[in-house]
Design a protein around this motif. Structure first.
Motif, PDB file in Angstrom:
ATOM      1  N   LEU A 184       8.692   9.756   7.194  1.00 15.05           N
ATOM      2  CA  LEU A 184       7.177   9.399   6.811  1.00 15.05           C
ATOM      3  C   LEU A 184       6.682   7.948   7.589  1.00 15.05           C
TER       4      LEU A 184
ATOM      5  N   ILE B 108       0.793  -1.190   0.164  1.00 15.74           N
ATOM      6  CA  ILE B 108      -0.024   0.111   0.024  1.00 15.74           C
ATOM      7  C   ILE B 108       0.893   1.132   0.124  1.00 15.74           C
TER       8      ILE B 108
ATOM      9  N   LEU C 232       9.081  -4.051  12.034  1.00 11.32           N
ATOM     10  CA  LEU C 232       8.159  -4.704  13.030  1.00 11.32           C
ATOM     11  C   LEU C 232       8.209  -6.153  12.777  1.00 11.32           C
TER      12      LEU C 232
ATOM     13  N   THR D 158       0.269   7.075   8.408  1.00  7.48           N
ATOM     14  CA  THR D 158      -0.426   5.922   7.384  1.00  7.48           C
ATOM     15  C   THR D 158      -0.027   6.367   5.895  1.00  7.48           C
TER      16      THR D 158
ATOM     17  N   ASN E  57       8.750  -4.213   3.363  1.00  9.59           N
ATOM     18  CA  ASN E  57       8.548  -4.895   4.791  1.00  9.59           C
ATOM     19  C   ASN E  57       9.938  -4.646   5.296  1.00  9.59           C
ATOM     20  N   GLY E  58       9.918  -4.403   6.708  1.00  6.51           N
ATOM     21  CA  GLY E  58      11.013  -4.141   7.419  1.00  6.51           C
ATOM     22  C   GLY E  58      11.899  -5.590   7.468  1.00  6.51           C
TER      23      GLY E  58
ATOM     24  N   THR F 108       4.586 -11.117  -9.434  1.00  6.32           N
ATOM     25  CA  THR F 108       3.785  -9.877  -8.910  1.00  6.32           C
ATOM     26  C   THR F 108       2.679  -9.803  -9.844  1.00  6.32           C
TER      27      THR F 108
HETATM   28  N1  LIG Z   1       0.937   0.664   5.519  1.00  9.04           N
HETATM   29  C1  LIG Z   1       1.372   1.853   6.043  1.00  9.04           C
HETATM   30  O1  LIG Z   1       0.612   2.786   6.054  1.00  9.04           O
HETATM   31  C2  LIG Z   1       2.601   1.898   6.580  1.00  9.04           C
HETATM   32  C3  LIG Z   1       3.074   3.203   7.272  1.00  9.04           C
HETATM   33  C4  LIG Z   1       4.208   3.696   7.586  1.00  9.04           C
HETATM   34  C5  LIG Z   1       5.218   2.792   7.520  1.00  9.04           C
HETATM   35  N2  LIG Z   1       5.172   1.490   6.990  1.00  9.04           N
HETATM   36  C6  LIG Z   1       6.180   0.654   6.588  1.00  9.04           C
HETATM   37  O2  LIG Z   1       6.558   0.623   5.022  1.00  9.04           O
HETATM   38  C7  LIG Z   1       6.764  -0.418   4.594  1.00  9.04           C
HETATM   39  C8  LIG Z   1       5.870  -1.066   3.557  1.00  9.04           C
HETATM   40  O3  LIG Z   1       4.394  -1.271   3.893  1.00  9.04           O
HETATM   41  P1  LIG Z   1       3.228  -1.690   3.135  1.00  9.04           P
HETATM   42  O4  LIG Z   1       2.335  -1.992   4.095  1.00  9.04           O
HETATM   43  O5  LIG Z   1       3.098  -1.112   2.030  1.00  9.04           O
HETATM   44  O6  LIG Z   1       3.940  -3.169   2.619  1.00  9.04           O
HETATM   45  P2  LIG Z   1       4.447  -4.646   3.286  1.00  9.04           P
HETATM   46  O7  LIG Z   1       3.716  -5.675   2.843  1.00  9.04           O
HETATM   47  O8  LIG Z   1       5.058  -4.395   4.583  1.00  9.04           O
HETATM   48  O9  LIG Z   1       5.991  -4.770   2.132  1.00  9.04           O
HETATM   49  C9  LIG Z   1       5.620  -5.076   1.033  1.00  9.04           C
HETATM   50  C10 LIG Z   1       6.931  -5.121   0.073  1.00  9.04           C
HETATM   51  O10 LIG Z   1       8.048  -5.827   0.817  1.00  9.04           O
HETATM   52  C11 LIG Z   1       8.687  -6.619  -0.101  1.00  9.04           C
HETATM   53  N3  LIG Z   1       9.333  -7.684   0.741  1.00  9.04           N
HETATM   54  C12 LIG Z   1       8.519  -8.416   1.676  1.00  9.04           C
HETATM   55  N4  LIG Z   1       9.413  -9.317   2.317  1.00  9.04           N
HETATM   56  C13 LIG Z   1      10.669  -9.242   1.386  1.00  9.04           C
HETATM   57  C14 LIG Z   1      11.965 -10.061   1.542  1.00  9.04           C
HETATM   58  N5  LIG Z   1      12.009 -11.021   2.276  1.00  9.04           N
HETATM   59  N6  LIG Z   1      12.712  -9.648   0.669  1.00  9.04           N
HETATM   60  C15 LIG Z   1      12.605  -8.598  -0.359  1.00  9.04           C
HETATM   61  N7  LIG Z   1      11.415  -7.739  -0.138  1.00  9.04           N
HETATM   62  C16 LIG Z   1      10.647  -8.273   0.501  1.00  9.04           C
HETATM   63  C17 LIG Z   1       7.465  -6.972  -1.059  1.00  9.04           C
HETATM   64  O11 LIG Z   1       8.253  -7.658  -2.191  1.00  9.04           O
HETATM   65  P3  LIG Z   1       7.162  -8.084  -3.552  1.00  9.04           P
HETATM   66  O12 LIG Z   1       6.712  -6.982  -4.135  1.00  9.04           O
HETATM   67  O13 LIG Z   1       8.315  -8.673  -4.098  1.00  9.04           O
HETATM   68  O14 LIG Z   1       6.126  -9.011  -2.847  1.00  9.04           O
HETATM   69  C18 LIG Z   1       6.781  -5.873  -1.178  1.00  9.04           C
HETATM   70  O15 LIG Z   1       7.202  -5.145  -2.156  1.00  9.04           O
HETATM   71  C19 LIG Z   1       6.855  -1.212   5.765  1.00  9.04           C
HETATM   72  O16 LIG Z   1       7.913  -1.466   6.287  1.00  9.04           O
HETATM   73  C20 LIG Z   1       5.953  -0.741   6.754  1.00  9.04           C
HETATM   74  O17 LIG Z   1       6.363  -1.015   8.202  1.00  9.04           O
HETATM   75  C21 LIG Z   1       3.725   1.257   6.443  1.00  9.04           C
END
Ligand SMILES: NC(=O)c1ccc[n+]([C@@H]2O[C@H](COP(=O)([O-])OP(=O)(O)OC[C@H]3O[C@@H](n4cnc5c(N)ncnc54)[C@H](OP(=O)(O)O)[C@@H]3O)[C@@H](O)[C@H]2O)c1
Length: 222
Positions: free
Chosen positions: A139, A10, A104, A143, A76-77, A36
């Protein structure tokens, strides 16, 4: 500007949409573009999302890193270091890396814990592994929709934080944040100050639970 985004969740998608709206050229990076694109289980599969957002190009993490003048880490972290390794040090070197990831750990259920904290942070781990990349943490405390449209809440009178060792990179990221609508951008200092904003997540998660919405933020009054 050319901007590469690592991450198709997202956060990556929300940023891509806003950046394209602001006339930037975006490549969205994923581990395996074919895989993907083939995925159909989610509410909005990537192939449908790309049809709705035809200006965004899907590529590998390396494609996105090579393309970006600024590269955004929205992975993802747990996977961030892997994603950056796949992007490739040579493609990232000397660039500004806007890091949004949070360390996380959901392995023991909700609420998640932090897999690094107190004396270190994910942003510092990234900076140590990629010493020639200009890591700027920001950022991660809001959210996704608020990241790019801060004025939807309290007329935008709330705060966002910025941490990093390189003043020019922080200025570049601040310009981008201003273009999203952010006004109160608080420069906390060097990359070690990312510990604070990453350790803010346990409070953010409790606020989310208590208020029943993720559309929330803090305003730092002085
Ligand atoms: N959601 C929010 O509103 C929010 C707010 C603030 C901060 N964050 C942070 O922003 C980041 C992204 O969050 P999100 O909710 O958009 O998505 P997410 O589900 O946390 O991450 C998705 C992405 O991570 C990649 N990924 C997952 N495991 C991996 C691995 N082992 N090796 C390489 N890549 C990997 C995935 O790759 P593929 O594309 O190949 O599947 C995908 O592109 C996170 O760290 C989260 O904590 C999120």
């Amino acid at each position: 500007m050319n901007i590469g985004i690592l991450g198709t969740g997202i956060v990556g998608r929300t940023l891509a949409m806003r950046l394209v709206e602001l006339s930037h050229a975006v490549i969205l990076g994923t581990r395996d573009p074919q895989k993907t694109l083939a995925e159909t289980a989610s509410d909005l599969p990537m192939h449908t999302w790309l049809q709705q957002n035809p200006k965004v190009i899907l590529g590998t993490f390396a494609d996105a890193a090579a393309h970006g003048e600024i590269v955004i880490n929205a992975t993802n972290g747990n996977g961030s270091l892997n994603a950056l390794r796949a992007a490739g040090e040579a493609k990232l070197n000397s660039k500004t890396l806007l890091d949004i990831s949070n360390p996380l750990d959901f392995s023991k259920g909700m609420p998640p814990t932090l897999f690094v904290s107190n004396t270190d942070s994910l942003a510092e781990q990234i900076q140590r592994e990629f010493p020639n990349v200009k890591v700027v943490k920001t950022l991660n405390t809001v959210t996704a929709s608020l990241m790019v449209h801060p004025r939807q809440l309290a007329n935008g009178t709330h705060s966002v934080f910025i941490s990093g060792n390189d003043a020019a990179a922080k200025a570049k990221v601040s310009d981008l944040l201003h273009s999203f609508g952010w006004e109160d951008i608080i420069d906390l200092g060097d990359i070690s100050t990312a510990r604070g904003v990453e350790m803010y997540l346990p409070i953010w998660l409790r606020l989310w639970g208590a208020l029943g919405t993720g559309l929330l933020n803090v305003r730092v009054v002085r």
